[in-house]
Design an enzyme around this catalytic site. Structure first.
Site, PDB file in Angstrom:
ATOM      1  N   SER A 256       0.995  -1.399   0.172  1.00  0.00           N
ATOM      2  CA  SER A 256       0.418   0.050   0.253  1.00  0.00           C
ATOM      3  C   SER A 256       0.830   0.980  -0.135  1.00  0.00           C
ATOM      4  O   SER A 256       1.865   1.480   0.539  1.00  0.00           O
ATOM      5  CB  SER A 256      -0.611  -0.190   1.342  1.00  0.00           C
ATOM      6  OG  SER A 256       0.219   0.582   1.872  1.00  0.00           O
ATOM      7  N   ASP A 257       0.317   2.233  -0.694  1.00  0.00           N
ATOM      8  CA  ASP A 257       1.015   3.639  -0.218  1.00  0.00           C
ATOM      9  C   ASP A 257       0.802   4.234   1.431  1.00  0.00           C
ATOM     10  O   ASP A 257      -0.301   3.073   2.090  1.00  0.00           O
ATOM     11  CB  ASP A 257       0.364   4.334  -1.317  1.00  0.00           C
ATOM     12  CG  ASP A 257       1.091   6.104  -1.615  1.00  0.00           C
ATOM     13  OD1 ASP A 257       2.431   5.870  -0.797  1.00  0.00           O
ATOM     14  OD2 ASP A 257       1.011   6.367  -2.413  1.00  0.00           O
TER      15      ASP A 257
END
Length: 510
Positions: A256-257
């Site tokens: 994920s970011d």
């Protein structure tokens, strides 16, 4: 591996300083956090970074029994994390403008530099196609606005990274290039259907998967025509498992970011978003700043495994993917870093990248007037401004003439002052920084152009500023507002060197 250790493998966390603090050490000891992300705040020199990575590996290996991923956003250009005594290449769009094998060489040289210090995972290249000129967060971080060309150049950077012994990561799936909101500050939305995404956003990801990219980062972007539940891609099982895993066939690591960005933290909650991202199919959730949030995420994931709300079989599959990725990491820490020849090559890349539009460059004359805003951190992902002088002051000192520094969005009074100051000049040279998103900068450009004097405009970040050039003015795409950027620009303004860059944007009318 017990459940607590298994959970720790699924989290990447950060910490605030240049040494491991007790809070982070306790997080690793208690919750077995297995991966780390580094920022500029963590790095003061090559020697210090090498020591820090060694200590991180010793701590995490001892507490988890596994090799850590030590990650960094070292894209180059406006997103650089390394200290000034290390090699920092130009950014993606500048590399595209420089031409030749610049993207491949930048990936290779960056990887060698990272590996020499113990960093084994570079969160690059950007695979986003910057199809929206109003995009506030991607822009020059992209290799361009054409899917085919952007794919080719991004994959060259990826090949260099992998050959340099560092894990690469394409971002931000399924695309962040057509957004008008910065996901660090809000929740972007892309109203495109699958057919439109297949024409623009998805081709670089398809090609990267085919070329064996080992990791892909998700975007905190809503795609309501693909995910009707108002969930960003990071939290969408339809997009991460359905599209990325099953349809596109990606078998590598999904990361994920940062889950502390406002797109998640403000609208869903960091911990809730992280748990949802794991359930959606992410292998690692990134919690970059706050140990308490990483701790709470670990506790929630552990509870999910124990109560069955997170399927153990899927969790085990993810752990196998992570183990495979880590087994492929180079163990050759301490190899030589960048040489003087490498530094010269990087400097030449930047020199080759500067691009002249609507030339020729006018003569400065005896009394050139340099005007424009000081350096601006255009988005939260951008590097902090590192004692960069203001463009007008730097150029007046280097080339003669006089200077006026404005705000980054000047109002009517500032503009009138600049016009008055320009009246006695032999040539006007305006430096802009994302003027296409700042009405005051555009108004200043128009007012100075109306004087009818010889004029040049240097776009010091995104080149879209040059779409608004006054008639007869020369336009320069300079790509980055940094000390080195000003250094290579000065001899071009004085016509001692020739421009050699080629504009990589093919769908904007320059």
């Amino acid at each position: 591996m017990d459940l607590r250790q298994a959970v720790g493998q699924r989290i990447m966390a950060g910490f605030p300083g240049t040494e491991i603090d007790e809070t982070f050490a306790a997080l690793v000891r208690t919750h077995k956090i297995g991966n780390v992300i580094l920022f500029r705040r963590n790095i003061e020199s090559r020697e210090q970074l090498t020591r820090l990575c060694r200590e991180l590996k010793e701590l995490i290996r001892a507490e988890t029994g596994a090799e850590p991923l030590i990650a960094i956003d070292q894209e180059g250009g406006v997103v650089t994390r390394l200290s000034d005594d290390m090699l920092n290449t130009p950014g993606a769009m500048a590399l595209a403008a420089a031409g030749g094998d610049a993207p491949y060489r930048a990936g290779l040289l960056t990887a060698r530099e990272l590996r020499s210090c113990g960093v084994n995972f570079n969160l690059a290249p950007v695979l986003d196609v910057n199809s929206n000129p109003a995009n506030p967060v991607i822009g020059v971080r992209s290799f361009g606005d054409d899917p085919e060309r952007a794919s080719e150049l991004a994959l060259a950077f990826m090949r260099g990274t992998l050959e340099g012994g560092v894990m690469a990561c394409g971002k931000h799936f399924p695309g962040h290039g057509d957004t008008a909101v910065d996901s660090h500050l809000g929740l972007p939305l892309v109203e495109k259907g699958r057919e439109e995404l297949e024409r623009c956003e998805l081709p670089p990801f398809r090609k990267a998967i085919g070329a064996g990219i080992p990791a892909i980062m998700t975007s905190h972007v809503l795609f309501p025509r693909l995910e009707p539940e108002r969930l960003p891609a990071t939290m969408s099982r339809r997009l991460l498992t359905g599209l990325l895993r099953e349809e596109l066939g990606f078998g590598g690591v999904i990361i994920s970011d940062c889950m502390e960005m406002d797109a998640i933290a403000k609208f869903y909650g960091t911990v809730e978003g992280a748990v949802a991202s794991i359930a959606a199919g992410a292998d690692i959730v990134c919690i970059s700043h706050t140990a308490a949030l990483a701790q709470e995420t670990a506790e929630r994931l552990l509870a999910g495994l124990e109560d069955g709300s997170l399927p153990k079989a899927e969790f085990d599959c993810s752990l196998e993917r992570l183990a495979r990725a880590k087994s492929n990491l180079s163990q050759a820490d301490g190899l030589p870093g960048a040489t003087e020849a490498d530094a010269r090559e990087v400097r030449q890349m930047l020199e080759r990248s500067l691009t002249l539009l609507y030339g020729p460059m006018p003569e400065l004359g005896e009394r050139p007037f340099f005007v424009g805003c000081g350096p601006v951190r255009a988005s939260l992902v951008s590097s902090h401004v590192r004692e960069t002088p203001a463009f007008p002051d730097y150029m007046a000192q280097a080339l003669g003439g006089y200077a006026l520094v404005t705000s980054d969005d000047p109002e009517e009074g500032e503009i009138a002052k600049a016009v008055q100051a320009a009246a006695e000049s032999s040539c006007i040279v305006l430096g802009t920084c994302n003027a296409h998103l700042k009405p005051g900068q555009l108004a200043l450009m128009e007012a100075l152009g109306a004087l009818g004097k010889p004029m040049a405009v240097a776009a010091l970040r995104n080149p879209y500023d040059l779409l608004n050039l006054p008639q007869g003015a020369a336009g320069i795409a300079a790509w980055e507002y940094t000390v080195r950027g000003l250094e290579v620009l000065a001899p071009l303004l004085s016509r001692k060197r020739q421009f050699t860059g080629v504009m990589p944007l093919v769908h904007s009318v320059f």
